[in-house]
Write a protein that holds these residues in place. Structure first.
Motif, PDB file in Angstrom:
ATOM      1  N   LEU A   1     171.964 -30.609  96.123  1.00  0.00           N
ATOM      2  CA  LEU A   1     171.474 -31.953  96.404  1.00  0.00           C
ATOM      3  C   LEU A   1     172.238 -32.965  95.560  1.00  0.00           C
ATOM      4  O   LEU A   1     172.302 -32.856  94.333  1.00  0.00           O
ATOM      5  N   VAL A   2     172.798 -33.957  96.227  1.00  0.00           N
ATOM      6  CA  VAL A   2     173.430 -35.088  95.553  1.00  0.00           C
ATOM      7  C   VAL A   2     172.427 -36.238  95.586  1.00  0.00           C
ATOM      8  O   VAL A   2     172.089 -36.746  96.655  1.00  0.00           O
ATOM      9  N   PRO A   3     171.893 -36.650  94.441  1.00  0.00           N
ATOM     10  CA  PRO A   3     170.823 -37.649  94.443  1.00  0.00           C
ATOM     11  C   PRO A   3     171.306 -39.042  94.835  1.00  0.00           C
ATOM     12  O   PRO A   3     172.348 -39.508  94.380  1.00  0.00           O
ATOM     13  N   VAL A   4     170.531 -39.688  95.699  1.00  0.00           N
ATOM     14  CA  VAL A   4     170.817 -41.046  96.162  1.00  0.00           C
ATOM     15  C   VAL A   4     169.542 -41.877  96.060  1.00  0.00           C
ATOM     16  O   VAL A   4     168.486 -41.465  96.566  1.00  0.00           O
ATOM     17  N   GLY A   5     169.616 -43.027  95.428  1.00  0.00           N
ATOM     18  CA  GLY A   5     168.478 -43.920  95.364  1.00  0.00           C
ATOM     19  C   GLY A   5     167.394 -43.436  94.423  1.00  0.00           C
ATOM     20  O   GLY A   5     167.599 -42.547  93.594  1.00  0.00           O
ATOM     21  N   GLU A   6     166.213 -44.035  94.575  1.00  0.00           N
ATOM     22  CA  GLU A   6     165.058 -43.701  93.760  1.00  0.00           C
ATOM     23  C   GLU A   6     164.243 -42.597  94.413  1.00  0.00           C
ATOM     24  O   GLU A   6     164.301 -42.413  95.629  1.00  0.00           O
ATOM     25  N   PRO A   7     163.446 -41.845  93.630  1.00  0.00           N
ATOM     26  CA  PRO A   7     162.568 -40.830  94.231  1.00  0.00           C
ATOM     27  C   PRO A   7     161.630 -41.456  95.263  1.00  0.00           C
ATOM     28  O   PRO A   7     161.034 -42.510  95.009  1.00  0.00           O
ATOM     29  N   VAL A   8     161.511 -40.833  96.397  1.00  0.00           N
ATOM     30  CA  VAL A   8     160.698 -41.386  97.480  1.00  0.00           C
ATOM     31  C   VAL A   8     159.208 -41.211  97.208  1.00  0.00           C
ATOM     32  O   VAL A   8     158.407 -42.107  97.481  1.00  0.00           O
ATOM     33  N   ARG A   9     158.833 -40.066  96.645  1.00  0.00           N
ATOM     34  CA  ARG A   9     157.404 -39.822  96.436  1.00  0.00           C
ATOM     35  C   ARG A   9     156.795 -40.864  95.503  1.00  0.00           C
ATOM     36  O   ARG A   9     155.696 -41.369  95.757  1.00  0.00           O
ATOM     37  N   ALA A  10     157.503 -41.213  94.441  1.00  0.00           N
ATOM     38  CA  ALA A  10     156.992 -42.209  93.510  1.00  0.00           C
ATOM     39  C   ALA A  10     156.815 -43.552  94.199  1.00  0.00           C
ATOM     40  O   ALA A  10     155.850 -44.283  93.944  1.00  0.00           O
ATOM     41  N   MET A  11     157.713 -43.875  95.110  1.00  0.00           N
ATOM     42  CA  MET A  11     157.642 -45.149  95.811  1.00  0.00           C
ATOM     43  C   MET A  11     156.477 -45.181  96.805  1.00  0.00           C
ATOM     44  O   MET A  11     155.759 -46.176  96.926  1.00  0.00           O
ATOM     45  N   MET A  12     156.284 -44.051  97.516  1.00  0.00           N
ATOM     46  CA  MET A  12     155.267 -44.013  98.562  1.00  0.00           C
ATOM     47  C   MET A  12     153.861 -43.832  98.022  1.00  0.00           C
ATOM     48  O   MET A  12     152.882 -44.006  98.759  1.00  0.00           O
ATOM     49  N   THR A  13     153.731 -43.460  96.762  1.00  0.00           N
ATOM     50  CA  THR A  13     152.403 -43.253  96.189  1.00  0.00           C
ATOM     51  C   THR A  13     152.055 -44.328  95.163  1.00  0.00           C
ATOM     52  O   THR A  13     151.180 -44.134  94.322  1.00  0.00           O
ATOM     53  N   LEU A  14     152.740 -45.481  95.232  1.00  0.00           N
ATOM     54  CA  LEU A  14     152.396 -46.595  94.357  1.00  0.00           C
ATOM     55  C   LEU A  14     150.978 -47.083  94.667  1.00  0.00           C
ATOM     56  O   LEU A  14     150.535 -47.016  95.826  1.00  0.00           O
ATOM     57  N   PRO A  15     150.253 -47.587  93.677  1.00  0.00           N
ATOM     58  CA  PRO A  15     148.890 -48.067  93.927  1.00  0.00           C
ATOM     59  C   PRO A  15     148.841 -49.259  94.874  1.00  0.00           C
ATOM     60  O   PRO A  15     147.813 -49.514  95.509  1.00  0.00           O
ATOM     61  N   ALA A  16     149.939 -50.002  94.980  1.00  0.00           N
ATOM     62  CA  ALA A  16     150.018 -51.136  95.899  1.00  0.00           C
ATOM     63  C   ALA A  16     151.388 -51.120  96.561  1.00  0.00           C
ATOM     64  O   ALA A  16     152.356 -50.620  95.982  1.00  0.00           O
ATOM     65  N   PRO A  17     151.502 -51.639  97.781  1.00  0.00           N
ATOM     66  CA  PRO A  17     152.803 -51.665  98.447  1.00  0.00           C
ATOM     67  C   PRO A  17     153.817 -52.453  97.625  1.00  0.00           C
ATOM     68  O   PRO A  17     153.469 -53.420  96.944  1.00  0.00           O
TER      69      PRO A  17
END
Length: 418
Positions: free
Chosen positions: A52-68
């Motif tokens: 895996l070559v990492p690109v961008g920020e982790p998606v899970r952390a972004m999608m589980t934020l307390p607010a959009p």
């Protein structure tokens, strides 16, 4: 031969690339995957010897934020992902023979720019028809408009969508293109899609409608054969009673998760059924400790769905296809744009129900389950299961090798139709 697969997506968007990578490796192709740096993605790919070559920020952390995220945060994320196509993805594409992108079109346009600069083959692939321009459906951005379907011509909506994309993403994209000596593109989406995009969706579940302007190559869904065993604890629960109803929303954030779990359990119990709850990225948890409920984390859905009475889920392309392949009746509770499409397809095929809206009540979910649990729905789901193709990733891998080797998509179309 070397191939780079690139995406920025949640688990449902990364898993098909794992399947394609495995099939390419079986053809002696060296494969790397550019994807978000979530640990679970890296572990999943590493299990098959794929880096895996990492690109961008982790998606899970972004999608589980307390607010959009704010509009400014989203803008920074988009600009960062476009930039990543010209640095991280470009660096990995050096020496490759082909680049396959399943990212959203504005990132796909960046990936194609890299392929253009390097002179390598580029493919854009979508996991569902609704992300590709067509007179038969609106863009995903307009999927939940409060207007009757087809009241406005879909071609008008696609033109509006493309105009917006050019305004929002064109300057950033073309600025990066200029930095590597490429001329500007006039239409971001058209450039990303190409005239011959691939549709990695099952032809029974997600058929491409004709006539349309794009010359689509439909490979079938990219499914990875999952050999992971179910846990002893889960098997014991399954064996202890009648088949349960599965409830899970995958990597989707869920509004009021405690409420949706309570509603689901109450509705399922009202039908005298047991409950199997998937934690998912929303970390759903059981609301009581009665023995008619069981919760699971990461699980082999291919092995599990053949043992459930029905599957209540968000309507992601992968979950919908896996449930259909297993012959499990479905209740789709869509949480996002393309999931509305899959819900309609489940309803149109009479293999389940599309719930109206993302937040069920006990009454609405109980009514949907009444249809899903009916014998005729089970019979129809079983019949459709036999039509779901399982060779999509193998077809795509072979197609890529043949195309890079000089054979065109048009030459291969009759073979794909068989």
């Amino acid at each position: 031969m070397r191939v780079l697969l690139s995406t920025y997506d949640s688990r449902g968007g990364v898993e098909p690339l794992v399947a394609l990578a495995v099939q390419l490796q079986a053809l002696a192709v060296e494969v790397r995957v550019c994807a978000p740096p979530d640990e679970e993605f890296a572990e999943r790919l590493a299990g098959f010897g794929v880096h895996l070559v990492p690109v961008g920020e982790p998606v899970r952390a972004m999608m589980t934020l307390p607010a959009p995220p704010s509009e400014a945060d989203l803008r920074r994320n988009v600009d960062g992902l476009i930039a990543a196509q010209f640095d991280t993805v470009a660096a990995e594409a050096e020496g490759c023979d082909a680049l396959v992108s399943t990212s959203l079109p504005w990132a796909g346009a960046g990936a194609r720019s890299v392929a253009e600069k390097l002179g390598i083959h580029y493919v854009y692939a979508s996991y569902h028809p609704t992300h590709l321009p067509s007179p038969h459906h609106p863009p995903p951005e307009y999927a939940d408009w409060p207007f009757p379907r087809n009241e406005i011509d879909n071609r008008v909506l696609w033109d509006l969508n493309m105009h917006s994309a050019n305004e929002l993403f064109g300057p950033t994209l073309n600025g990066h293109r200029a930095s590597i000596g490429l001329p500007p593109v006039e239409n971001v989406f058209d450039y990303a899609y190409t005239d011959h995009p691939w549709l990695a969706a099952d032809p029974t579940l997600g058929a491409w409608q004709q006539p349309a302007n794009l010359d689509i190559v439909q490979t079938g869904a990219w499914l990875l054969h999952d050999e992971r065993p179910l846990s002893a604890e889960l098997l014991a629960f399954l064996d202890a009673g009648t088949p349960p109803v599965y409830v899970g929303f995958g990597s989707m954030p869920v509004f009021a998760p405690n409420d949706i779990v309570r509603v689901a359990i109450d509705a399922i119990r009202a039908h005298g059924r047991r409950v199997l709850l998937s934690h998912g990225w929303a970390d759903l948890a059981l609301t009581d400790d009665r023995d008619d409920c069981f919760a699971v984390g990461e699980v082999n859905q291919q092995a599990l769905f053949g043992r459930v009475a029905a599957a209540v889920h968000h309507g992601g392309a992968g979950t919908t296809t896996t449930a259909a392949r297993a012959g499990a009746p479905q209740v789709v509770v869509p949480q996002g744009k393309d999931q509305l499409y899959w819900g309609r397809r489940v309803a149109d095929l009479r293999i389940g129900v599309a719930h109206a809206g993302p937040i069920p009540t006990v009454e609405s979910l109980s009514a949907a389950l009444a249809t899903a649990l009916a014998p005729e729905t089970r019979a129809r789901a079983s019949a459709v299961a036999g039509k779901i193709r399982t060779d999509g990733a193998a077809v795509a891998a072979k197609l890529l090798l043949d195309t890079v080797g000089g054979e065109t998509s048009a030459d291969l179309a009759p073979r794909l139709a068989r």
